[in-house]
Design a protein around this motif. Structure first.
Motif, PDB file in Angstrom:
ATOM      1  N   UNK A  32     -15.767  57.328 -16.415  1.00  0.00           N
ATOM      2  CA  UNK A  32     -16.633  56.097 -16.875  1.00  0.00           C
ATOM      3  C   UNK A  32     -16.731  54.993 -15.884  1.00  0.00           C
ATOM      4  N   UNK A  33     -18.173  54.716 -15.561  1.00  0.00           N
ATOM      5  CA  UNK A  33     -18.420  53.852 -14.620  1.00  0.00           C
ATOM      6  C   UNK A  33     -18.908  52.703 -14.846  1.00  0.00           C
ATOM      7  N   UNK A  34     -18.072  51.448 -14.587  1.00  0.00           N
ATOM      8  CA  UNK A  34     -18.516  50.119 -14.574  1.00  0.00           C
ATOM      9  C   UNK A  34     -19.712  49.348 -13.719  1.00  0.00           C
ATOM     10  N   UNK A  35     -20.842  49.193 -14.127  1.00  0.00           N
ATOM     11  CA  UNK A  35     -21.859  48.600 -13.540  1.00  0.00           C
ATOM     12  C   UNK A  35     -22.492  49.815 -12.542  1.00  0.00           C
ATOM     13  N   UNK A  64     -15.497  51.504  -1.723  1.00  0.00           N
ATOM     14  CA  UNK A  64     -16.472  52.101  -2.493  1.00  0.00           C
ATOM     15  C   UNK A  64     -15.933  53.349  -3.282  1.00  0.00           C
ATOM     16  N   UNK A  65     -15.504  52.830  -4.754  1.00  0.00           N
ATOM     17  CA  UNK A  65     -14.772  53.416  -5.672  1.00  0.00           C
ATOM     18  C   UNK A  65     -15.433  54.797  -5.664  1.00  0.00           C
ATOM     19  N   UNK A  66     -16.673  54.837  -6.131  1.00  0.00           N
ATOM     20  CA  UNK A  66     -17.485  55.973  -6.679  1.00  0.00           C
ATOM     21  C   UNK A  66     -17.481  56.886  -5.422  1.00  0.00           C
ATOM     22  N   UNK A  67     -17.635  56.302  -4.167  1.00  0.00           N
ATOM     23  CA  UNK A  67     -17.588  57.138  -2.864  1.00  0.00           C
ATOM     24  C   UNK A  67     -16.364  57.866  -2.735  1.00  0.00           C
ATOM     25  N   UNK A  68     -15.171  57.080  -3.075  1.00  0.00           N
ATOM     26  CA  UNK A  68     -13.837  57.810  -2.973  1.00  0.00           C
ATOM     27  C   UNK A  68     -13.746  59.006  -4.015  1.00  0.00           C
ATOM     28  N   UNK A  69     -13.998  58.693  -5.195  1.00  0.00           N
ATOM     29  CA  UNK A  69     -13.865  59.564  -6.188  1.00  0.00           C
ATOM     30  C   UNK A  69     -14.859  60.961  -5.859  1.00  0.00           C
ATOM     31  N   UNK A  70     -16.051  60.565  -5.397  1.00  0.00           N
ATOM     32  CA  UNK A  70     -16.828  61.921  -5.102  1.00  0.00           C
ATOM     33  C   UNK A  70     -16.166  62.628  -3.704  1.00  0.00           C
ATOM     34  N   UNK A  71     -15.549  62.080  -2.974  1.00  0.00           N
ATOM     35  CA  UNK A  71     -14.618  62.643  -1.755  1.00  0.00           C
ATOM     36  C   UNK A  71     -13.652  63.489  -2.485  1.00  0.00           C
ATOM     37  N   UNK A  72     -12.854  63.135  -3.665  1.00  0.00           N
ATOM     38  CA  UNK A  72     -11.694  63.696  -3.995  1.00  0.00           C
ATOM     39  C   UNK A  72     -12.478  64.740  -5.043  1.00  0.00           C
ATOM     40  N   UNK A  73     -13.551  64.423  -5.850  1.00  0.00           N
ATOM     41  CA  UNK A  73     -14.000  65.393  -6.755  1.00  0.00           C
ATOM     42  C   UNK A  73     -15.421  65.568  -6.520  1.00  0.00           C
ATOM     43  N   UNK A  74     -15.885  66.158  -5.492  1.00  0.00           N
ATOM     44  CA  UNK A  74     -17.306  66.445  -5.214  1.00  0.00           C
ATOM     45  C   UNK A  74     -17.887  67.177  -6.336  1.00  0.00           C
ATOM     46  N   UNK A 123      -7.591  53.004 -15.166  1.00  0.00           N
ATOM     47  CA  UNK A 123      -8.372  51.916 -14.674  1.00  0.00           C
ATOM     48  C   UNK A 123      -8.429  51.687 -13.449  1.00  0.00           C
ATOM     49  N   UNK A 124      -9.308  51.646 -12.826  1.00  0.00           N
ATOM     50  CA  UNK A 124      -9.386  51.138 -11.497  1.00  0.00           C
ATOM     51  C   UNK A 124     -10.545  50.203 -10.974  1.00  0.00           C
ATOM     52  N   UNK A 125     -10.229  48.905 -11.193  1.00  0.00           N
ATOM     53  CA  UNK A 125     -11.138  47.994 -11.123  1.00  0.00           C
ATOM     54  C   UNK A 125     -10.534  46.682 -10.959  1.00  0.00           C
ATOM     55  N   UNK A 126     -11.409  45.782 -10.073  1.00  0.00           N
ATOM     56  CA  UNK A 126     -11.061  44.361 -10.269  1.00  0.00           C
ATOM     57  C   UNK A 126     -11.105  43.665 -11.516  1.00  0.00           C
ATOM     58  N   UNK A 127     -10.964  42.397 -11.581  1.00  0.00           N
ATOM     59  CA  UNK A 127     -10.861  41.657 -12.852  1.00  0.00           C
ATOM     60  C   UNK A 127     -12.170  41.538 -13.387  1.00  0.00           C
ATOM     61  N   UNK A 128     -12.541  41.764 -14.682  1.00  0.00           N
ATOM     62  CA  UNK A 128     -13.749  41.796 -15.028  1.00  0.00           C
ATOM     63  C   UNK A 128     -13.696  41.916 -16.858  1.00  0.00           C
ATOM     64  N   UNK A 129     -14.777  41.820 -17.616  1.00  0.00           N
ATOM     65  CA  UNK A 129     -14.754  41.868 -19.113  1.00  0.00           C
ATOM     66  C   UNK A 129     -14.476  43.197 -19.578  1.00  0.00           C
ATOM     67  N   UNK A 130     -15.056  44.091 -18.751  1.00  0.00           N
ATOM     68  CA  UNK A 130     -14.686  45.491 -19.028  1.00  0.00           C
ATOM     69  C   UNK A 130     -13.203  45.935 -19.010  1.00  0.00           C
ATOM     70  N   UNK A 131     -12.512  45.476 -18.083  1.00  0.00           N
ATOM     71  CA  UNK A 131     -11.079  45.549 -18.093  1.00  0.00           C
ATOM     72  C   UNK A 131     -10.310  45.242 -19.313  1.00  0.00           C
ATOM     73  N   UNK A 132     -10.733  44.125 -20.114  1.00  0.00           N
ATOM     74  CA  UNK A 132     -10.161  43.691 -21.080  1.00  0.00           C
ATOM     75  C   UNK A 132     -10.603  44.523 -22.540  1.00  0.00           C
ATOM     76  N   UNK A 182     -13.839  53.273 -13.939  1.00  0.00           N
ATOM     77  CA  UNK A 182     -13.870  52.647 -12.785  1.00  0.00           C
ATOM     78  C   UNK A 182     -14.879  51.762 -12.259  1.00  0.00           C
ATOM     79  N   UNK A 183     -14.752  50.889 -11.485  1.00  0.00           N
ATOM     80  CA  UNK A 183     -15.909  49.880 -11.040  1.00  0.00           C
ATOM     81  C   UNK A 183     -16.490  50.667 -10.006  1.00  0.00           C
ATOM     82  N   UNK A 184     -17.840  50.448  -9.729  1.00  0.00           N
ATOM     83  CA  UNK A 184     -18.665  51.118  -8.639  1.00  0.00           C
ATOM     84  C   UNK A 184     -18.111  50.550  -7.305  1.00  0.00           C
ATOM     85  N   UNK A 185     -17.921  49.366  -6.916  1.00  0.00           N
ATOM     86  CA  UNK A 185     -17.203  49.186  -5.603  1.00  0.00           C
ATOM     87  C   UNK A 185     -16.607  47.851  -5.809  1.00  0.00           C
ATOM     88  N   UNK A 186     -15.579  47.331  -4.899  1.00  0.00           N
ATOM     89  CA  UNK A 186     -15.231  45.935  -4.750  1.00  0.00           C
ATOM     90  C   UNK A 186     -14.779  45.816  -3.467  1.00  0.00           C
TER      91      UNK A 186
END
Length: 556
Positions: free
Chosen positions: A165-168, A133-143, A77-86, A125-129
């Protein structure tokens, strides 16, 4: 003449430990306090009862089962604090999945290492925080994600990963968090019910990364029993009931948020309250006043930021009574102000480490101010503490030595690293903390230094060797030494002394820019100096204390 007492203390207690898995205990809490406030997330406009939270937890857990995840699989889980984390925390526990906490400040190289070190099959993962840019970094690692169907990832650099699994959001190749709950069928829900009695409280349920002198993060592996009981006893020390509302501005990726925060609430039916995705002093004050919170958490720098906020006096904080200050030493004036100005008359100090789930010692409600600010408390219930000399012998009370802890709270070990586990936990089950401490006549401990050369910046642990290993990758850098120097705001700041290769040139800003896109912001050296040589002993060992002293003198 009477021999002085030895530096050994045991948290003797007639309170039983909990013998549940987290999933079973979650259901007990919902059955008992289902109509009470369970989760409040101010930035998302969420205020759910425990029963409403349970509906979402069960649906998401069924979704995780539906995409093929099985007990023992690792889910990051790669995300700041939110309901989805809990929701993810409780859903993975119910499905027997091992939740892997990934620091929201991590960048590409750190994410890649973490996911591969423990073989994560899925990533929430969150989308960004902020600037990430979380999704951007994941796409760099895993195009390969962009051309994959959700749940069918086959990335060369992340060979174990199968689902994101993308939050937001709902980017190509990912499952949308909200939609995944609808993937669960009745058969998946039945599978969860069948799993509950099969899962055992000694099963690993959480991996949190912590570094060491090797510089590479190690995965501290924690069980249901470790973290559920630690949360339970923290709540007992704080006198929590279902009437409490606990404001948690500290991060969930760390034990401070997910154990001292969420699990202390779970075990007592108290409300979990998030003021925001990350720490913001104004949002924290607003949340306490708006929701009438009774407990507040933070590292000392957080409390300083709240107390010094220009609008502080406009908030009614009279509902507060208790809380936890931890992460770095508490200045006496900060504790005085917290008691006087924030109504935190029952404030406590905690000490521990990720490897001990995390709390080993805590001050108690009613302790003197001297104990509150001069010590980190006495052993938790069912926890043993001893302080030893370099030969492993227990020292007399009042003498300095290494603090060791033993009991239910000690981790199973570092994930697939028996050598490092054996270095940390001895054959008698004692966890060697690396911290230098003393114990007084009442069994209260004070931390007086660190054996390991760790830097604590605003509650974040920074391990110099990790930063040095990273900077060694730069082609212009021949040698580097990093260390902490005192800082009024953060407690410590990181400084790097760098020796360049012949003919190379770099500026301080060049070094910081190189770090910013690769490692977490708090690990980027605040100060960079270029040197021709380092102070060393005759045997060739670096003398960081001399470097540190020179920087202190330079900076005044």
């Amino acid at each position: 003449m009477t021999e002085p007492a030895s530096s050994y203390a045991h948290g003797a207690s007639d309170q039983s430990m909990l013998g549940d898995t987290i999933g079973v205990h979650f259901d007990r809490t919902v059955a008992r306090w289902g109509d009470r406030p369970g989760l409040i997330v101010r930035q998302q406009g969420i205020a759910w009862t425990w029963a409403e939270l349970a509906e979402r937890v069960d649906a998401f857990a069924a979704g995780l089962v539906a995409i093929g995840l099985k007990p023992g699989d690792r889910v990051g889980i790669w995300s700041p604090n939110n309901a989805e984390w809990v929701i993810t925390q409780f859903a993975t526990a119910k499905a027997g999945l091992i939740l892997v906490n990934i620091n929201p400040a991590y960048r590409i190289s750190e994410l890649e290492y973490a996911l591969n070190k423990v073989g994560c099959k899925a990533l929430v993962t969150a989308t960004r925080f902020k600037t990430s840019d979380y999704i951007g970094m994941i796409n760099t690692l895993a195009p390969e994600l962009a051309i994959s169907h959700p749940g069918d990832v086959h990335a060369a650099r992340l060979p174990s990963l199968r689902a994101v699994i993308q939050i937001g959001g709902d980017d190509p190749g990912t499952f949308a968090f909200d939609k995944l709950a609808h993937h669960g069928r009745e058969a998946d829900r039945q599978r969860l019910k069948d799993l509950a009695p099969q899962l055992q409280f000694d099963d690993p349920i959480n991996i949190q990364f912590t570094s060491g002198t090797t510089g590479l993060p190690k995965g501290a592996t924690l069980t249901h029993h470790n973290i559920l009981n630690n949360g339970w006893f923290i709540g007992e020390v704080l006198h929590y009931t279902e009437q409490d509302k606990v404001c948690i501005p500290v991060p969930m990726y760390h034990c401070f948020g997910m154990v001292i925060g969420v699990l202390a609430c779970l075990t007592h039916g108290a409300a979990i309250v998030f003021p925001g995705e990350g720490f913001d002093p104004l949002a924290t004050l607003q949340t306490v006043a708006e929701y009438r919170c009774t407990s507040l958490y933070g590292v000392p720098t957080m409390f300083i930021a709240e107390l010094d906020h220009p609008d502080f006096a406009t908030f009614d904080l009279a509902s507060l009574r208790t809380g936890v200050m931890a992460g770095s030493p508490c200045p006496i004036e900060v504790m005085r102000r917290a008691i006087r100005d924030m109504h935190l008359t029952e404030m406590t100090i905690c000490y521990g480490m990720t490897e001990t789930s995390p709390v080993s010692t805590q001050t108690r409600i009613g302790d003197s101010l001297d104990k509150q600010v001069g010590t980190v408390g006495r052993p938790h219930p069912h926890v043993e503490i001893k302080i030893i000399d370099p030969d492993g012998r227990i020292v007399p009370r009042g003498e300095k030595g290494e603090l060791c802890t033993r009991g239910y709270l000690v981790m199973q070990g570092y994930w697939e690293d028996t050598e490092k586990t054996a270095e940390a936990i001895d054959v008698a089950g004692w966890m060697h903390t690396g911290d230098l401490a003393t114990m007084d006549a009442d069994g209260y401990c004070a931390i007086v230094g660190r054996i390991k050369d760790m830097v604590i910046r605003g509650g974040e642990n920074i391990y110099p060797r990790e930063i040095e290993e990273f900077l060694y990758r730069h082609p212009a850098i021949q040698d580097v030494q990093t260390f902490g120097i005192p800082d009024e705001r953060f407690g410590e700041e990181l400084c790097a002394w760098i020796k360049l290769r012949p003919g190379e040139t770099l500026t301080e800003e060049d070094v910081k820019a190189y770090c910013r896109e690769q490692i977490a912001h708090y690990k980027v050296p605040r100060y960079v100096r270029f040197v021709d040589e380092f102070p060393m002993t005759v045997t060739g060992k670096m003398q960081k204390f001399i470097m540190r002293q020179k920087m202190i003198e330079e900076l005044g």
